[in-house]
Write a protein that holds these residues in place. Structure first.
Motif, PDB file in Angstrom:
ATOM      1  N   VAL A 236     -62.644 -46.103  39.177  1.00 16.41           N
ATOM      2  CA  VAL A 236     -63.314 -46.045  40.483  1.00 16.41           C
ATOM      3  C   VAL A 236     -62.346 -45.765  41.635  1.00 16.41           C
ATOM      4  O   VAL A 236     -62.764 -45.322  42.706  1.00 16.41           O
ATOM      5  CB  VAL A 236     -64.111 -47.338  40.762  1.00 16.41           C
ATOM      6  CG1 VAL A 236     -65.209 -47.517  39.743  1.00 16.41           C
ATOM      7  CG2 VAL A 236     -63.198 -48.546  40.777  1.00 16.41           C
ATOM      8  N   LEU A 248     -71.295 -45.201  38.535  1.00 15.05           N
ATOM      9  CA  LEU A 248     -71.166 -46.606  38.193  1.00 15.05           C
ATOM     10  C   LEU A 248     -71.614 -46.928  36.767  1.00 15.05           C
ATOM     11  O   LEU A 248     -71.164 -47.907  36.178  1.00 15.05           O
ATOM     12  CB  LEU A 248     -71.977 -47.455  39.179  1.00 15.05           C
ATOM     13  CG  LEU A 248     -71.498 -47.443  40.635  1.00 15.05           C
ATOM     14  CD1 LEU A 248     -72.514 -48.123  41.532  1.00 15.05           C
ATOM     15  CD2 LEU A 248     -70.143 -48.124  40.756  1.00 15.05           C
ATOM     16  N   LEU A 283     -71.722 -53.869  40.543  1.00  8.35           N
ATOM     17  CA  LEU A 283     -72.666 -52.935  41.147  1.00  8.35           C
ATOM     18  C   LEU A 283     -72.953 -53.299  42.599  1.00  8.35           C
ATOM     19  O   LEU A 283     -72.942 -52.448  43.484  1.00  8.35           O
ATOM     20  CB  LEU A 283     -73.979 -52.935  40.351  1.00  8.35           C
ATOM     21  CG  LEU A 283     -74.043 -52.095  39.077  1.00  8.35           C
ATOM     22  CD1 LEU A 283     -75.417 -52.204  38.455  1.00  8.35           C
ATOM     23  CD2 LEU A 283     -73.714 -50.638  39.360  1.00  8.35           C
ATOM     24  N   THR A 287     -71.729 -50.813  45.575  1.00 10.50           N
ATOM     25  CA  THR A 287     -72.795 -50.115  46.309  1.00 10.50           C
ATOM     26  C   THR A 287     -72.857 -50.577  47.768  1.00 10.50           C
ATOM     27  O   THR A 287     -73.265 -49.813  48.645  1.00 10.50           O
ATOM     28  CB  THR A 287     -74.169 -50.332  45.648  1.00 10.50           C
ATOM     29  OG1 THR A 287     -74.388 -51.742  45.467  1.00 10.50           O
ATOM     30  CG2 THR A 287     -74.233 -49.638  44.302  1.00 10.50           C
TER      31      THR A 287
END
Length: 294
Positions: A236, A248, A283, A287
């Protein structure tokens, strides 16, 4: 102070006045128990051990070097016996946000007045909350014996078995003052994790000009497991924000593979729960990262 069966065994407590005296005594008596705040010692099985295995206790309460806290431009240096409440007194404008969050979640105020970073590191079965944060911050530890000492990266220390050599003890903790503009620490509790029933999760990120330049993540699990996947971090790092769900999606498989390689100290259910919980944290963090940027 301790009893075993029908025999009453007294435990002698020693109060060295300085570090040289402490190290000299500990070198001669390496099976002695080190006591700073005593929060872990109170839960130690030593009090229920057979009479002949109960050892002397060395109190660190009268050694000012071990409770001293200092600061330079690049790091904070904390004595291993400094109470957590004293460390929190440094202030949130100096401490890492993730570290401050982890420290404030240690039990309650009364326990934080006694508990120490040194104690948290010395008992591997209690690595659940603070150690993942310290690992991501690249903390260095001073390990001392009467013959000398060395500074050891925390990652190297966590791999040692046993953690300490005879007569060796942790004396100082050096915490780098590194910039991370988005930090997060979270604790998740579940009875599926056993007696200590919790999972801790920490993430640090440095994002600039719409890109995630650096990313680190670690999980504190039952049985003294500290899990970090550098491959996942590299996956990432360098990505343009915000990250898409497609970018993801592969991370869950990487988490699953990491846990599969863990020694069998976790049950199948624990591994599944850890994977899902950690992926959910990841996540939510990644996000929301774009919105959390200062």
């Amino acid at each position: 102070m301790g009893a075993s069966g029908k025999h009453l065994s007294l435990v002698q407590v020693h109060y060295p006045k300085n570090l040289p005296a402490l190290l000299a005594f500990y070198q001669k008596n390496p099976r002695s128990l080190i006591c700073a705040g005593g929060t872990s010692l109170l839960q130690s099985p030593v009090w229920n051990a057979p009479k002949e295995t109960i050892q002397d206790v060395i109190s660190l309460s009268q050694i000012p070097e071990l409770t001293h806290i200092s600061r330079t431009e690049s790091y904070i240096e904390v004595g291993a016996a400094a109470p957590i409440s004293q460390i929190l007194g440094i202030g949130r404008h100096v401490l890492s946000a993730a570290l401050e969050s982890a420290l404030t979640r240690v039990a309650n105020g009364a326990v934080r007045n006694l508990a120490t970073l040194g104690g948290s590191l010395a008992f591997s079965d209690r690595w659940l909350s603070l150690v993942p944060v310290l690992l991501l911050l690249d903390v260095r530890l001073e390990l001392r014996r009467q013959s000398g000492g060395e500074w050891v990266p925390i990652a190297k220390f966590l791999e040692r078995h046993p953690l300490f050599r005879p007569g060796e003890m942790l004396t100082r903790i050096r915490i780098p003052l590194e910039e991370w503009n988005v930090q997060h620490f979270q604790i998740y509790k579940s009875h599926a994790f056993g007696p200590l029933n919790q999972l801790s999760w920490c993430a640090l990120a440095q994002a600039e000009k719409g890109y995630l330049e650096r990313f680190r993540m670690a999980v504190g699990a039952p049985a003294g497991l500290i899990i970090r996947n550098r491959e996942l971090e590299n996956t990432v790092s360098g990505k343009k924000l915000p990250l898409s769900l497609k970018e993801l999606a592969p991370l869950q498989e990487q988490l699953q593979q990491t846990l599969e390689n863990v020694q069998p100290r976790l049950s199948f259910i624990q591994k599944q729960l850890m994977t899902r919980t950690t992926y959910w944290f990841l996540l939510r963090y990644l996000t929301d990262l774009w919105e959390d940027l200062p």
